[in-house]
Design a protein around this motif. Structure first.
Motif: not given
Length: 108
Positions: A42-44, A51-56, A59-60, A62-69
């Motif tokens: 959901h966060i991804i 736009p402000k966050l995703s441009l600044e 995400l390395k 964006p299609k792999n939730p297992e890459a985040y915690e």
């Protein structure tokens, strides 16, 4: 994307999510019963639409939730209340989200 629960639902919570050890954050409103993994997905999704966050800070993975915690926040330094706490492990992806009001979203 998760459904936003009713504000009056006792099983819902608003949580502030800090990103990548920075003071940048947004709030999410979710069910305490959602799994941690579903909240990460959901966060991804929300992050990608901001736009402000995703441009600044794109995400390395964006299609792999297992890459985040999700991690607890370091509470010793009041000036930096957004730093992830690394002395214990991250939230378990299989657990219910629970009662966390502030967390850090980081890469694994």
């Amino acid at each position: 994307m998760l459904n936003t629960p009713n504000e009056k639902d006792p099983n819902s919570i608003k949580t502030k999510i800090y990103f990548f050890s920075t003071s940048k954050f947004f709030e999410i409103h979710i069910s305490k019963k959602d799994s941690v993994f579903d909240v990460i997905r959901h966060i991804i999704t929300l992050y990608s639409k901001e736009p402000k966050l995703s441009l600044e800070m794109p995400l390395k993975f964006p299609k792999n939730p297992e890459a985040y915690e999700l991690r607890l926040i370091e509470d010793e330094d009041e000036d930096e209340q957004f730093k992830p706490f690394y002395d214990i492990g991250p939230l378990d992806n299989n657990d219910e989200f629970g009662e966390f009001e502030t967390l850090a979203f980081v890469e694994v």
